[in-house]
Each structure stands twice: as C-alpha cells, then as structure tokens.
Design a protein around this motif. Structure first.
Motif, mmCIF file in Angstrom:
data_model
loop_
_atom_site.group_PDB
_atom_site.id
_atom_site.type_symbol
_atom_site.label_atom_id
_atom_site.label_comp_id
_atom_site.label_asym_id
_atom_site.label_seq_id
_atom_site.Cartn_x
_atom_site.Cartn_y
_atom_site.Cartn_z
ATOM 1 N N ILE A 1 9.830 0.202 -17.022
ATOM 2 C CA ILE A 1 8.583 0.970 -16.930
ATOM 3 C C ILE A 1 8.698 1.930 -15.745
ATOM 4 N N PRO A 2 8.660 3.271 -16.015
ATOM 5 C CA PRO A 2 8.973 4.235 -14.949
ATOM 6 C C PRO A 2 8.073 4.104 -13.717
ATOM 7 N N SER A 3 6.738 3.963 -13.929
ATOM 8 C CA SER A 3 5.844 3.942 -12.771
ATOM 9 C C SER A 3 6.139 2.745 -11.861
ATOM 10 N N GLY A 4 6.377 1.591 -12.492
ATOM 11 C CA GLY A 4 6.673 0.392 -11.709
ATOM 12 C C GLY A 4 7.985 0.516 -10.956
ATOM 13 N N ILE A 5 8.974 1.121 -11.623
ATOM 14 C CA ILE A 5 10.269 1.296 -10.960
ATOM 15 C C ILE A 5 10.133 2.225 -9.764
ATOM 16 N N GLU A 6 9.333 3.293 -9.949
ATOM 17 C CA GLU A 6 9.156 4.233 -8.841
ATOM 18 C C GLU A 6 8.475 3.555 -7.655
ATOM 19 N N ILE A 7 7.439 2.747 -7.951
ATOM 20 C CA ILE A 7 6.749 2.031 -6.870
ATOM 21 C C ILE A 7 7.709 1.064 -6.177
ATOM 22 N N GLY A 8 8.519 0.370 -6.982
ATOM 23 C CA GLY A 8 9.499 -0.551 -6.415
ATOM 24 C C GLY A 8 10.512 0.167 -5.527
ATOM 25 N N ASN A 9 10.972 1.343 -5.989
ATOM 26 C CA ASN A 9 11.912 2.115 -5.175
ATOM 27 C C ASN A 9 11.279 2.578 -3.871
ATOM 28 N N LEU B 1 1.483 -11.597 -5.390
ATOM 29 C CA LEU B 1 2.194 -12.158 -6.531
ATOM 30 C C LEU B 1 2.133 -11.217 -7.735
ATOM 31 N N ILE B 2 0.909 -10.745 -8.052
ATOM 32 C CA ILE B 2 0.736 -9.825 -9.186
ATOM 33 C C ILE B 2 1.606 -8.594 -8.994
ATOM 34 N N TYR B 3 1.578 -8.072 -7.756
ATOM 35 C CA TYR B 3 2.363 -6.881 -7.435
ATOM 36 C C TYR B 3 3.842 -7.103 -7.738
ATOM 37 N N PHE B 4 4.384 -8.209 -7.222
ATOM 38 C CA PHE B 4 5.814 -8.415 -7.391
ATOM 39 C C PHE B 4 6.191 -8.752 -8.838
ATOM 40 N N VAL B 5 5.296 -9.453 -9.533
ATOM 41 C CA VAL B 5 5.553 -9.721 -10.949
ATOM 42 C C VAL B 5 5.606 -8.397 -11.713
ATOM 43 N N PHE B 6 4.647 -7.509 -11.390
ATOM 44 C CA PHE B 6 4.620 -6.196 -12.050
ATOM 45 C C PHE B 6 5.906 -5.417 -11.780
ATOM 46 N N ILE B 7 6.344 -5.416 -10.513
ATOM 47 C CA ILE B 7 7.564 -4.679 -10.164
ATOM 48 C C ILE B 7 8.780 -5.262 -10.899
ATOM 49 N N ALA B 8 8.887 -6.584 -10.882
ATOM 50 C CA ALA B 8 10.018 -7.240 -11.534
ATOM 51 C C ALA B 8 10.016 -6.926 -13.034
ATOM 52 N N TYR B 9 8.822 -7.013 -13.643
ATOM 53 C CA TYR B 9 8.638 -6.722 -15.065
ATOM 54 C C TYR B 9 9.076 -5.290 -15.371
ATOM 55 N N LEU C 1 8.955 1.027 -2.266
ATOM 56 C CA LEU C 1 8.877 -0.164 -1.409
ATOM 57 C C LEU C 1 10.207 -0.393 -0.705
ATOM 58 N N ILE C 2 11.286 -0.335 -1.485
ATOM 59 C CA ILE C 2 12.598 -0.613 -0.900
ATOM 60 C C ILE C 2 12.975 0.434 0.138
ATOM 61 N N SER C 3 12.735 1.716 -0.181
ATOM 62 C CA SER C 3 13.178 2.749 0.765
ATOM 63 C C SER C 3 12.367 2.676 2.066
ATOM 64 N N PHE C 4 11.060 2.413 1.960
ATOM 65 C CA PHE C 4 10.256 2.306 3.183
ATOM 66 C C PHE C 4 10.636 1.062 3.985
ATOM 67 N N LEU C 5 10.905 -0.028 3.262
ATOM 68 C CA LEU C 5 11.300 -1.272 3.936
ATOM 69 C C LEU C 5 12.607 -1.074 4.704
ATOM 70 N N LEU C 6 13.580 -0.407 4.067
ATOM 71 C CA LEU C 6 14.864 -0.158 4.729
ATOM 72 C C LEU C 6 14.677 0.723 5.961
ATOM 73 N N PHE D 1 0.840 -1.208 0.000
ATOM 74 C CA PHE D 1 0.000 0.000 0.000
ATOM 75 C C PHE D 1 0.870 1.251 0.000
ATOM 76 N N VAL D 2 1.855 1.264 0.913
ATOM 77 C CA VAL D 2 2.706 2.452 1.056
ATOM 78 C C VAL D 2 3.366 2.802 -0.265
ATOM 79 N N SER D 3 3.936 1.785 -0.927
ATOM 80 C CA SER D 3 4.672 2.070 -2.154
ATOM 81 C C SER D 3 3.762 2.646 -3.226
ATOM 82 N N ILE D 4 2.503 2.183 -3.262
ATOM 83 C CA ILE D 4 1.576 2.681 -4.283
ATOM 84 C C ILE D 4 1.073 4.085 -3.920
ATOM 85 N N ILE D 5 0.729 4.267 -2.631
ATOM 86 C CA ILE D 5 0.221 5.577 -2.199
ATOM 87 C C ILE D 5 1.287 6.663 -2.371
#
Lengths: 160, 180
Positions: B35-43, B21-29, B45-50, A46-50
């Motif tokens: 794909i800029p939007s997917g890369i941004e979402i992936g980034n 699963l769909i989420y992670f497949v999309f990010i990996a793809y 995710l990583i920065s918040f996780l860290l 959610f966070v990453s999308i929001i």
C-alpha cells in the motif's frame, strides 16, 4: 560528523581522569534516554504522518492560494504543524522566493517552522509539563508573527 | 482520589499502546501488501529515526558528562539568579553553537535546571536554540539574504529574552518546578 569525534574524545578524557565518574555519566545518559523514549516514539509517529500529508509541492500550494493576509496566516499554520531540518527548509524557502512569494509569507513559514513545535509537543511536555509547553509555544507563535510582520515592513510588502 | 488518578494514567497508557500498535500493524500490512501511502509513512519514520539516531546518543552522553563534571556552583554563578544579564548571553551563545535543535536543547535544559540554572535563562536557551543556531542561520542567509536573517535575529532575540523573563515571573508565582 564532528559531534562523534568530540563526544569520543571527551569520553576518553573523562575515562582516564575518573572511571567511576565516567560510568556514572553513561548511566545518566542511559536513564535520560529511557525517560524520553516513549514520548519520542509518539513524536516519530506524528512526524512520519505529517511529512506524508505535507510534501513540498503541497506546501508551495498552501502558501500561494489566497490574498496576502490569508497566505501569511496559512504559512504560519503550516510552519507550526510541519517539521523539517534546515537543509530541507531553506532550499524550499529559496524556491518559494524565486517563484515570487513575498518575504513576509516566507518568514511566517520558516520562523514558525523553527519556533513552534506541534509535533514535538509530547517530548517537550515530558520536560516542561503540558501547560507550560502550551504557553511557551503560543508565545513563540506570537513572536514569529511579530517578526514576520517586521520583515514585511522592512521589505516594503506592507504599508502602514 | 489518588486511586482515580492512577486509573486515569493507566487508561492513558493503554490508549497510547493501542495507537502505537495500530500504527505499526498498518505499516507492516502496507509493506506486505504494497500500500503506497503506508509505505511512504513507514519510509518517513525510518529516515527521521536514522537522522535523530545520529545525533541523540552523542547528545545524551555529553549531557551525562556535563552532569558529572560541571559543578552546581559554576552553573548557578553563571546561569542562576546571581548571573544577571550574563546568564542570557551565555544561554544564547550556547544555543547558537549547539546542534540538534529543540530535541537536544530540551534534555540539556533539564540538566542545566537540575544544576541550578534559573527558569528565564532556560526558556531563553530553548527559545534561542530554535532561532540562532549558526549552521542553520548560514543556510538561511545564503537562500534568503543577509538582511532577512539580520532582521530576524534583531527582532526575535529581545522578544525571546523578555518573554522568558515574564514566563519565569508567572511560573514562580505558581510554584512551578520542572520535571526531571
């Protein structure tokens, strides 16, 4: 970061005082972490999308497009669904203030940001249950609006 | 009845799994094909996780130590039904000095609950962890002014305590107990 040192020192003290208890503490830590990790993963997604949907420039735009009442409501909604750490949120609030946005709108944004957790809902629900989490967040939303109105009154932005 | 509930739970679990699963497949793809939007979402995710991984392991270890070393009697005496108003004051002080916000406050509150803290104190603690954290407050005051912060504190702390008391009353009637 001081948290690392505190945790390390306490863990060492605990270890020298009672190895068995310390082992149990680590086991509890591990179990609690495993318990929350599925909801935590959902929250991260959610966070990453929001964060993608609501970058800073967009937030400024959302808070500054209608009349005062609309802006206060929009600010509360945006604050409720987004999430950001304080060191990002308050500099942003400072920018908003300098661009002439009223204290009441800023308050309604920052206070809902702090108090209302839409994104953290799955995590909170695995502790309190869905119903109580919902009630708690609705109460928090109402409190946030009341406080924002009081701030507006104090700074003379609304007149009764 | 029980069977049906179990089935529903299974469906929910499968649904979660598919979404993830769909989420992670999309990010990996996205990373693969740029794909800029997917890369941004992936980034994101990583920065918040860290960011969270810096705080959470320490928090959980501290909670574990708390559970082994602090006695139930002590928690009950200060944060339980015998604690009176003092319980709320402790909850607010604890919330104010603790880092990490809601995501740390929740596991802490569940540990406190297990040791006999009352619900209204728990809700005050979780509520206060969102509004009175000292480092965050200093930040706020420096950007928005001390008056702003002072009014926010003065108005929101009593409201949090009062609403927590009412919420507890309501939940006791419903025989509520927290999960752990």
């Amino acid at each position: 970061m001081w948290v690392f040192y505190v945790t390390g020192i306490l863990l060492l003290l605990s270890f020298f005082a009672d190895k068995k208890k310390t082992k149990k503490a680590l086991l509890i830590a591990y179990k609690r972490f495993i318990f929350i990790s599925p909801s935590f993963l959902i929250m991260l997604i959610f966070v990453s999308i929001i964060l993608f949907l609501f970058p800073q420039e967009k937030i400024i735009m959302y808070l500054n497009f209608g009349n005062h009442t609309v802006n206060v409501i929009m600010a509360a909604l945006v604050g409720s669904i987004t999430i950001m750490p304080g060191f990002v949120a308050f500099p942003l609030a400072g920018i908003l203030k300098n661009s002439g946005i009223s204290f009441m709108i800023i308050a309604s944004f920052t206070i809902t940001l702090m108090m209302v957790g839409t994104i953290t809902f799955p995590v909170e629900a695995s502790y309190f249950g869905k119903k109580v989490t919902l009630i708690r967040n609705i109460i928090s939303f109402i409190i946030a609006i009341i406080v924002a109105l009081l701030i507006g009154l104090y700074f003379g932005e609304i007149i009764i | 009845m029980k069977e049906r509930k179990k089935n529903k739970k299974n469906i929910n679990r499968n649904l979660y799994f598919i979404i993830i699963l769909i989420y992670f497949v999309f990010i990996a793809y996205s990373y693969f094909f740029g794909i800029p939007s997917g890369i941004e979402i992936g980034n994101n995710l990583i920065s918040f996780l860290l960011y969270m991984m810096k705080i959470l392991p320490c928090a959980f270890i501290l909670i574990g130590l708390f559970e082994v070393w602090v006695s139930r009697e002590r928690v009950e005496k200060h944060l339980g039904h015998k604690g009176g108003l003092r319980g709320y004051v402790w909850a607010i002080i604890l919330a104010g000095t603790m880092g990490g916000g809601l995501l740390v406050a929740l596991p802490v509150s569940s540990a406190l609950y297990k040791k006999g803290a009352r619900l209204s104190v728990i809700f005050t603690f979780v509520g206060a962890s969102a509004i009175v954290r000292i480092p965050m407050t200093l930040f706020e005051a420096s950007f928005l002014g001390i008056e702003f912060t002072a009014i926010r504190w003065l108005a929101s702390i009593p409201l949090i305590v009062i609403s927590s008391i009412f919420l507890e009353k309501y939940l006791i009637k419903k025989n509520y107990s927290m999960k752990s």
